[in-house]
Scaffold this active site. Structure first.
Site, short mmCIF file in Angstrom:
data_model
loop_
_atom_site.label_atom_id
_atom_site.label_comp_id
_atom_site.label_asym_id
_atom_site.label_seq_id
_atom_site.Cartn_x
_atom_site.Cartn_y
_atom_site.Cartn_z
N THR A 22 -12.56 41.87 17.47
CA THR A 22 -12.48 40.94 16.35
C THR A 22 -11.64 41.42 15.17
OG1 THR A 22 -14.76 40.27 16.89
CG2 THR A 22 -13.80 39.39 14.88
N GLY A 47 -18.33 42.50 14.56
CA GLY A 47 -19.54 43.21 14.98
C GLY A 47 -20.24 42.49 16.10
N VAL A 100 -20.02 34.31 25.27
CA VAL A 100 -19.30 33.87 24.07
C VAL A 100 -20.01 34.44 22.86
CG1 VAL A 100 -18.65 31.89 22.66
CG2 VAL A 100 -18.46 31.77 25.15
N GLY A 101 -19.26 35.04 21.97
CA GLY A 101 -19.84 35.61 20.77
C GLY A 101 -19.78 34.66 19.60
N ASP A 102 -19.82 35.23 18.40
CA ASP A 102 -19.86 34.43 17.18
C ASP A 102 -18.50 33.94 16.73
OD1 ASP A 102 -19.40 37.33 16.55
OD2 ASP A 102 -19.06 36.51 14.56
#
Length: 396
Positions: free
Chosen positions: A251, A303, A280-282
């Site tokens: 990120t 993070g 899938v992340g944020d």
């Protein structure tokens, strides 16, 4: 040195700053906006990126060229994000990003434009080196917010993007080294904060050896070694180790306010290294890894995405600024909020998020909590130059 403030200046922007000064600011439309607290550093136009290495500075330089010439915040953040995405040595985003457990690079990205209150994102897209630009097309050329997987790739190809190999020799070598020690170093089993210290309850190895700061430091040392990060044995060792934890989750964030007072942001990532395929992340979720409000400002996160999704951290930070907190205070509030949520479940668990934020007036802040005595940093570009800003590590 003050615990929060600028710790270095690397580039004079003289002529460009003069151009920016000639661009008239536009009065806020649509009635009164919330009163924004400031620590006295605020000025616009400006931009920030969570990246502080040479690539981050190149991104800031390119974004500032757009802003100082009167260009839009949206164009500036896309240009900055693309520079980081296209650097093959950056293993946290785009080309060269670290793959999932199967050795496939799946990218996520989101954009949000304060002027239009519009947003776009892609999740799990493969073969496209600049997912931030695809996310912008989703925002501008459809009435949707998110496209996923192969459909996001088809959409990108339809607009002329080329499907390319995202792995580089460097990222492949790191993945192969990780695979050799795969047995106890994956994301199967309970989440980190529910694992018993010592590696019980379904896991061991990295991030599975306890909750306290010593365990976090051991994990950081292993990641710095695996990634072969420069400076891990130098005078800035603690900061490099703390960044290693953030780096595992990938990120980068790019946020900006332009001379017209409009706010835009991008979050782009290769996601959690060695993730379960399809995770899938944020980063592509508006309100989690990114949120923009043209009346207030913008916030973004790097993070562990699972923590950020559950807390809606991006939206939380912007709402705190809307209530009168400075960007710095709002970022610290977010770290404390997430830490509080885990306190009754795992009192010694230390989250690994880094929060960055700006408000509409050009004030800015960042916070994290990997090591209590190691403040986070981010790159800031405004009429004063391109500088490294040091935020706050929140102890509890």
């Amino acid at each position: 040195m003050n615990r929060r403030g600028f710790i270095g200046r690397g580039l004079s922007l003289g002529a460009a700053a003069a151009v920016a000064g000639a661009v008239p600011a536009r009065a806020a439309a649509g009635g009164a906006r919330p009163a924004l607290a400031s620590s006295g550093r605020a000025q616009t136009p400006m931009m920030i990126t969570s990246h502080t290495n040479d690539t981050g500075r190149r991104a800031a330089t390119a974004a500032w060229q757009i802003l100082s010439g009167g260009g839009t915040a949206m164009d500036a953040v896309e240009r900055g994000a693309n520079i980081i995405e296209l650097d093959p040595d950056e293993t946290s985003v785009g080309w060269g990003g670290l793959p999932n457990a199967d050795g496939v690079v799946q990218l996520d990205a989101s954009v949000m434009d304060g002027v239009t209150y519009n947003a776009g994102s892609v999740a799990g897209i493969e073969g496209i080196r600049t997912p931030a630009s695809v996310a912008r097309l989703v925002m501008e050329r459809t009435d949707h917010v998110m496209l996923i997987g192969e459909y996001a790739q088809r959409f990108a190809v339809g607009f002329g993007f080329e499907v390319q190999d995202l792995m580089t020799p460097k990222s492949r070598e790191i993945w192969l080294r990780w695979r050799e020690g795969l047995s106890d170093r994956d994301d199967w089993g309970p989440p980190d904060h529910l694992r018993r210290p010592g590696g019980g309850s379904g896991g061991g190895g990295m991030a599975r050896t306890g909750f306290g700061e010593d365990a976090v430091r051991r994990e950081a040392e292993e990641w710095a070694e695996l990634l072969d990060l420069p400076g891990r044995d130098g005078p800035d060792r603690d900061y490099v180790l703390a960044e290693a934890l953030i780096h595992r989750y990938g990120t980068t964030n790019v946020l900006a306010v332009d001379a017209q007072g409009n706010v835009s942001g991008i979050t782009t990532t290769s996601g959690l290294a060695w993730k379960v395929p399809g995770r899938v992340g944020d980063s592509p979720i508006i309100g989690a890894g990114l949120y923009v409000d043209n009346d207030i400002g913008a916030a973004a996160v790097t993070g562990r995405g699972e923590d950020v999704i559950k807390s809606c951290a991006g939206y939380y930070i912007v709402s705190r600024m809307g209530a009168g907190r400075t960007p710095q205070q709002a970022c610290e509030d977010a770290v404390g909020m997430i830490r509080h949520k885990y306190r009754n479940v795992a009192p010694d668990f230390i989250p690994s998020e880094k929060f960055v934020a700006i408000n509409k007036d050009g004030d800015h802040g960042c916070a994290w909590m990997p090591f209590r005595d190691t403040p986070p940093r981010m790159t800031v570009a405004n009429a004063d130059g391109i500088q490294t800003y040091e935020g706050v590590s929140v102890a509890d």
